[in-house]
Write a protein that holds these residues in place. Structure first.
Motif, short mmCIF file in Angstrom:
data_model
loop_
_atom_site.label_atom_id
_atom_site.label_comp_id
_atom_site.label_asym_id
_atom_site.label_seq_id
_atom_site.Cartn_x
_atom_site.Cartn_y
_atom_site.Cartn_z
N ARG A 81 5.46 4.68 4.78
CA ARG A 81 4.17 4.57 5.49
C ARG A 81 3.06 5.33 4.77
O ARG A 81 1.92 4.94 4.80
CB ARG A 81 4.28 5.12 6.93
N ARG A 82 3.45 6.45 4.13
CA ARG A 82 2.45 7.25 3.41
C ARG A 82 1.75 6.44 2.32
O ARG A 82 0.67 6.81 1.87
CB ARG A 82 3.14 8.41 2.71
N THR A 136 0.94 3.21 2.49
CA THR A 136 0.32 1.94 2.91
C THR A 136 -1.18 1.87 2.63
O THR A 136 -1.71 0.78 2.46
CB THR A 136 0.53 1.68 4.42
N ARG A 137 -1.87 3.02 2.58
CA ARG A 137 -3.32 2.93 2.36
C ARG A 137 -3.68 2.96 0.89
O ARG A 137 -4.84 2.97 0.54
CB ARG A 137 -4.04 4.04 3.13
N ARG A 138 -2.69 3.01 0.04
CA ARG A 138 -2.95 3.13 -1.40
C ARG A 138 -3.02 1.75 -2.05
O ARG A 138 -2.42 0.80 -1.57
CB ARG A 138 -1.81 3.94 -2.03
N GLN A 139 -3.73 1.68 -3.18
CA GLN A 139 -3.76 0.44 -3.96
C GLN A 139 -2.54 0.35 -4.87
O GLN A 139 -1.94 -0.70 -5.02
CB GLN A 139 -5.03 0.39 -4.84
N LEU A 151 5.27 -2.39 3.02
CA LEU A 151 4.48 -2.87 1.88
C LEU A 151 4.83 -4.33 1.58
O LEU A 151 5.44 -4.63 0.54
CB LEU A 151 4.76 -1.98 0.66
N HIS A 199 -1.32 -3.93 -2.57
CA HIS A 199 -2.08 -4.90 -1.74
C HIS A 199 -2.57 -6.06 -2.57
O HIS A 199 -2.76 -5.93 -3.76
CB HIS A 199 -3.27 -4.19 -1.09
#
Ligand code: HEM
Length: 371
Positions: free
Chosen positions: A108-109, A111-114, A342, A371
């Motif tokens: 989860r850590r 998930t906001r990364r490219q 992901l 993503h």
């Protein structure tokens, strides 16, 4: 003009650490038993020979070393009997939720990364956390333990500086108030009618961290690399999570974490191509065995539908790895968490995994676009 004969092939050639497979092929085809003087061992490369050697009682763990495998026969059997129930069955089932939770948090850590490196941000952490959980040590200490796994521990065993001081209060507490974890099992065990000394407990813990942390870290990295290299098979695992076990077994065959298991011959041993003399150091090339075309059709291909994988990645016989089920739980939980968190994970543009290492081997970086 006289031509200078080519030197015999050797594991010591620098090119081999970059890509051992051409050498493995030559060895299997033309030198099934080779005394590799530069590497300092007799090499066994065919599946049948490696399999037989790993379970041959005349071939024992070579000195120096203080691992499980080095224990004298009766003590070895006793210690295996102590540790193995704590790494399977009900004890393993009790760990499942914690390992899955850790995998989920780590995934989860990201998930906001490219982009991310799955080795440094996932594989280096989850297996150490799983062994920490199995031992019953505090989750907050995973980072310290991970450092020891990375820097201080090897398959030779032995406890790194700091580990005994760290363990002392935990050991004292478990001796007074045992729980259901592996550390309690070690602290309350009796060998020859006496409890194990603090030093023996620390040695066993160091062994489990060394055997478990690094090997699972590398095997998980190889699994992810194989699936990212084969998007159609990755999609199948995503759609049918039950295929994760087959994906894991096939990755361990094609790209095992431990490429070489060393032994010492106590007596002459006949193998393909000759006889290993007594006293020789023997390198069982597990990485070569997994690619032997006499055992596996089209062995370089990654195919999770391969029937009867029969890989030797965990060894066979009386030294077979005690962590098979914990490693499988860790890899399965890790893969599941990553696929769920992901869903669009692919290689970062231009990235190719580059496995390294001779004794243990895996990519040390897995750059992915998320993503
Ligand atoms: C994918 C991960 C792993 C791989 C590829 C692996 C591989 C191996 C191999 C090749 C051996 C040597 C077998 C021999 O000498 O014939 C071994 C032994 C051992 N492994 Fe693992 N291992 C893994 C994970 C673990 C884990 C998670 C643990 C425990 C926490 C563990 C504990 C041990 C122990 C205690 C031994 C010594 C067994 C004996 O000598 O009786 N391993 N492992």
């Amino acid at each position: 003009m006289r031509t200078v004969p080519a030197p015999p092939p050797s594991l010591a050639d620098p090119a081999v650490a970059r890509d051992p497979y051409p050498l493995y092929r030559t060895l299997r085809d033309t030198h099934p038993l080779l005394q590799d003087e530069r590497f300092g061992a007799w090499l066994l490369s065919r599946y049948a020979d490696v399999r037989a050697a790993l379970s041959d009682p005349r071939l024992v763990a070579p000195p120096p070393g203080r691992t499980f495998a080095h224990l004298e026969e009766a003590t070895h059997a006793e210690h295996r009997a102590l540790v193995s129930p704590a790494l399977q069955g009900r004890a393993l089932a009790a760990l499942k939720a914690g390992v899955e939770r850790t995998a989920y948090v780590l995934a989860r850590r990201l998930t906001r990364r490219q982009e991310a490196d799955l080795v440094t941000e996932f594989c280096d952490w989850l297996p150490a956390a799983a062994v920490v959980a199995a031992l019953g040590l505090p989750y907050e200490d995973t980072a310290r333990v991970t450092d020891w796994c990375r820097t201080g521990l090897t398959h030779l065993g032995g406890a790194p500086t700091g580990l005994d001081a760290f363990l002392r209060p935990h050991v004292a507490r478990r001796r007074a108030h045992p729980r259901g974890d592996l550390l309690s099992v070690l602290c309350t065990a009796r060998a020859d009618g006496r409890p194990l000394s603090d030093e023996a407990v620390t040695g066993l813990v160091a062994n489990l961290l060394g055997a478990g942390g690094e090997a699972t870290d590398r095997a998980l990295a190889a699994l992810l690399a194989n699936l990212l290299d084969h998007p159609a098979q990755l999609a199948l695992v995503r759609a049918r999570p039950a295929l994760a076990d087959a994906a894991w077994a096939e990755s361990l065959r094609r790209d095992p974490a431990v490429h070489i298991v060393l032994r010492r011959a106590l007596a002459p041993v006949a193998v393909s191509g000759g006889t290993i003399p007594a006293g020789a150091t023997v390198a069982c090339l597990v990485g070569s065995a997994g690619r032997d075309p006499d055992r596996f059709a089209d062995p370089d291909r990654y195919d999770l539908f391969r029937a009867a994988p029969g890989q030797l990645a965990f060894g066979v016989g009386r030294h077979r790895c005690l962590g098979v089920q914990l490693a499988r739980l860790t890899a399965g939980s890790g893969l599941h968490a990553l696929l769920e968190a992901l869903p669009r994970m692919t290689w970062a543009p231009g990235f190719r995994p580059d496995p390294e290492g001779l004794l243990t081997r895996s990519p040390r970086s897995l750059l992915v676009r998320l993503h």
